[in-house]
Design a protein around this motif. Structure first.
Motif, PDB file in Angstrom:
ATOM      1  N   PHE A  48      -9.501  -4.382  -9.971  1.00 45.28           N
ATOM      2  CA  PHE A  48      -8.436  -3.425  -9.737  1.00 45.28           C
ATOM      3  C   PHE A  48      -8.010  -2.766 -11.046  1.00 45.28           C
ATOM      4  O   PHE A  48      -7.934  -3.422 -12.080  1.00 45.28           O
ATOM      5  N   TYR A 107      -4.709  -0.597 -12.529  1.00 49.03           N
ATOM      6  CA  TYR A 107      -3.331  -0.184 -12.311  1.00 49.03           C
ATOM      7  C   TYR A 107      -2.862   0.611 -13.521  1.00 49.03           C
ATOM      8  O   TYR A 107      -3.322   0.401 -14.640  1.00 49.03           O
ATOM      9  N   GLN A 124       0.761   1.476 -15.585  1.00 55.38           N
ATOM     10  CA  GLN A 124       2.142   1.038 -15.690  1.00 55.38           C
ATOM     11  C   GLN A 124       2.890   1.894 -16.707  1.00 55.38           C
ATOM     12  O   GLN A 124       2.518   1.939 -17.882  1.00 55.38           O
ATOM     13  N   GLY A 170       9.162   0.500 -18.113  1.00 55.20           N
ATOM     14  CA  GLY A 170      10.280   0.210 -17.229  1.00 55.20           C
ATOM     15  C   GLY A 170       9.942   0.256 -15.753  1.00 55.20           C
ATOM     16  O   GLY A 170      10.851   0.194 -14.910  1.00 55.20           O
ATOM     17  N   LYS A 171       8.658   0.361 -15.426  1.00 51.18           N
ATOM     18  CA  LYS A 171       8.253   0.423 -14.018  1.00 51.18           C
ATOM     19  C   LYS A 171       7.213  -0.646 -13.710  1.00 51.18           C
ATOM     20  O   LYS A 171       6.620  -1.230 -14.614  1.00 51.18           O
ATOM     21  N   GLY A 172       7.016  -0.882 -12.420  1.00 53.09           N
ATOM     22  CA  GLY A 172       5.986  -1.810 -12.015  1.00 53.09           C
ATOM     23  C   GLY A 172       4.614  -1.158 -12.032  1.00 53.09           C
ATOM     24  O   GLY A 172       4.502   0.077 -12.063  1.00 53.09           O
ATOM     25  N   PRO A 173       3.551  -1.952 -12.026  1.00 54.08           N
ATOM     26  CA  PRO A 173       2.196  -1.382 -11.994  1.00 54.08           C
ATOM     27  C   PRO A 173       1.975  -0.540 -10.746  1.00 54.08           C
ATOM     28  O   PRO A 173       2.382  -0.916  -9.652  1.00 54.08           O
ATOM     29  N   PHE A 179      -0.926   1.195  -8.376  1.00 54.21           N
ATOM     30  CA  PHE A 179      -2.331   1.034  -8.032  1.00 54.21           C
ATOM     31  C   PHE A 179      -3.108   2.333  -8.248  1.00 54.21           C
ATOM     32  O   PHE A 179      -2.661   3.420  -7.874  1.00 54.21           O
ATOM     33  N   LEU A 201      -3.795  -1.273 -16.790  1.00 54.77           N
ATOM     34  CA  LEU A 201      -4.069  -2.687 -16.572  1.00 54.77           C
ATOM     35  C   LEU A 201      -5.283  -2.859 -15.685  1.00 54.77           C
ATOM     36  O   LEU A 201      -5.442  -2.161 -14.674  1.00 54.77           O
ATOM     37  N   LEU A 223      -5.176 -12.673  -8.330  1.00 52.44           N
ATOM     38  CA  LEU A 223      -5.393 -11.604  -9.305  1.00 52.44           C
ATOM     39  C   LEU A 223      -5.128 -12.129 -10.705  1.00 52.44           C
ATOM     40  O   LEU A 223      -4.087 -12.730 -10.950  1.00 52.44           O
ATOM     41  N   PHE A 225      -4.851 -10.644 -14.512  1.00 57.76           N
ATOM     42  CA  PHE A 225      -4.709  -9.396 -15.251  1.00 57.76           C
ATOM     43  C   PHE A 225      -5.117  -9.547 -16.705  1.00 57.76           C
ATOM     44  O   PHE A 225      -4.973 -10.619 -17.309  1.00 57.76           O
ATOM     45  N   GLY A 226      -5.598  -8.446 -17.282  1.00 62.42           N
ATOM     46  CA  GLY A 226      -5.737  -8.340 -18.719  1.00 62.42           C
ATOM     47  C   GLY A 226      -4.406  -7.927 -19.323  1.00 62.42           C
ATOM     48  O   GLY A 226      -3.420  -7.718 -18.611  1.00 62.42           O
ATOM     49  N   LYS A 227      -4.396  -7.803 -20.664  1.00 64.29           N
ATOM     50  CA  LYS A 227      -3.153  -7.451 -21.344  1.00 64.29           C
ATOM     51  C   LYS A 227      -2.860  -5.957 -21.305  1.00 64.29           C
ATOM     52  O   LYS A 227      -1.750  -5.529 -21.615  1.00 64.29           O
ATOM     53  N   GLY A 255      -0.167  -8.885 -19.302  1.00 66.14           N
ATOM     54  CA  GLY A 255      -0.286  -8.517 -17.910  1.00 66.14           C
ATOM     55  C   GLY A 255       0.547  -9.454 -17.043  1.00 66.14           C
ATOM     56  O   GLY A 255       0.959 -10.522 -17.485  1.00 66.14           O
ATOM     57  N   GLY A 311       6.781  -3.676  -7.011  1.00 66.41           N
ATOM     58  CA  GLY A 311       8.096  -3.095  -7.158  1.00 66.41           C
ATOM     59  C   GLY A 311       8.373  -2.761  -8.613  1.00 66.41           C
ATOM     60  O   GLY A 311       7.521  -2.997  -9.479  1.00 66.41           O
TER      61      GLY A 311
END
Lengths: 109, 114
Positions: free
Chosen positions: A34, A36, A38, A41-44, A46, A87, A97, A99-101, B42, B106
């Protein structure tokens, strides 16, 4: 243990200067990879899912590709609004899931 | 279609105080996730719910963290007592099901523990 390594950590481009972000991974039984985006101040948010080597997906100036060991996110003629952290995450045959950094992309006008 | 809703967006507390975060997933999404994201990292999974059942809480520090998802919709994540190292962003995500279904996130709750 699943590992996801993204490079570079940070990338600064001029508007219109195309480039690629890399995501290399080690996972037992890849079910999906996947991407993403980002914003601060927000979420990832898609972007893409890739399921098998050789698969490619495109969305506006972004194109994601997948091999057996890595994925690339190609950015063609980027604009300042493409500035964000990108991401990469891998999903096993189970749900998990990892995630990478992330890669912090800055596009200057 | 409304996205995943989280509240509060920001929370500042003193160490040893309790804190709770609330999440409302996308309508119809049966699977709900809580993630923790430290600065420059992440997201890392804390817990996953299938409807009202916590099917994976192996990464949840159970001595101080707890979560619930009553009626299989909204969820609450609690920390009691909070420690300085708990300062992070707490993200909630949801998906139609497990497997390769896309997880939608979210905006997160940014927690600062003083």
């Amino acid at each position: 243990e699943d590992q996801v390594t993204q490079s570079p950590e940070a990338l600064r481009l001029q508007e219109g200067e195309s480039s690629s972000l890399n995501c290399s991974y080690t996972v037992s039984g890849l079910r999906g990879l996947f991407w993403y985006r980002q914003d601060p101040g927000k979420g990832p948010e898609f972007l893409f899912t890739l399921y098998s080597a050789g698969e490619e997906k495109e969305k506006e100036r972004l194109k994601a590709t997948l091999t057996k060991k890595e994925s690339f996110l190609h950015i063609t003629a980027p604009k300042p609004e493409d500035s964000a952290t990108y991401l990469c995450a891998v999903q096993r045959l189970s749900y998990k899931l990892t995630f990478g950094k992330g890669t912090l992309l800055t596009v200057n006008p | 279609e409304a996205g995943v809703v989280q509240s509060p967006r920001y929370k500042i507390i003193e160490k040893k105080q309790p804190v709770a975060f609330w999440c409302n997933p996308i309508s119809g999404h049966n699977t709900l996730y809580w993630y923790l994201q430290n600065l420059g990292q992440g997201p890392e999974l804390l817990i996953r719910y299938e409807n009202e059942e916590a099917v994976d809480d192996s990464q949840l520090p159970k001595d101080r963290f707890s979560a619930e998802r009553l009626k299989g919709v909204d969820s609450t994540l609690k920390i009691q007592p909070a420690e300085l190292g708990d300062s992070a962003v707490y993200l909630c995500a949801s998906s139609l099901g497990t497997g390769a279904d896309t997880q939608y996130f979210g905006p997160g709750t940014r927690l600062t523990v003083l």
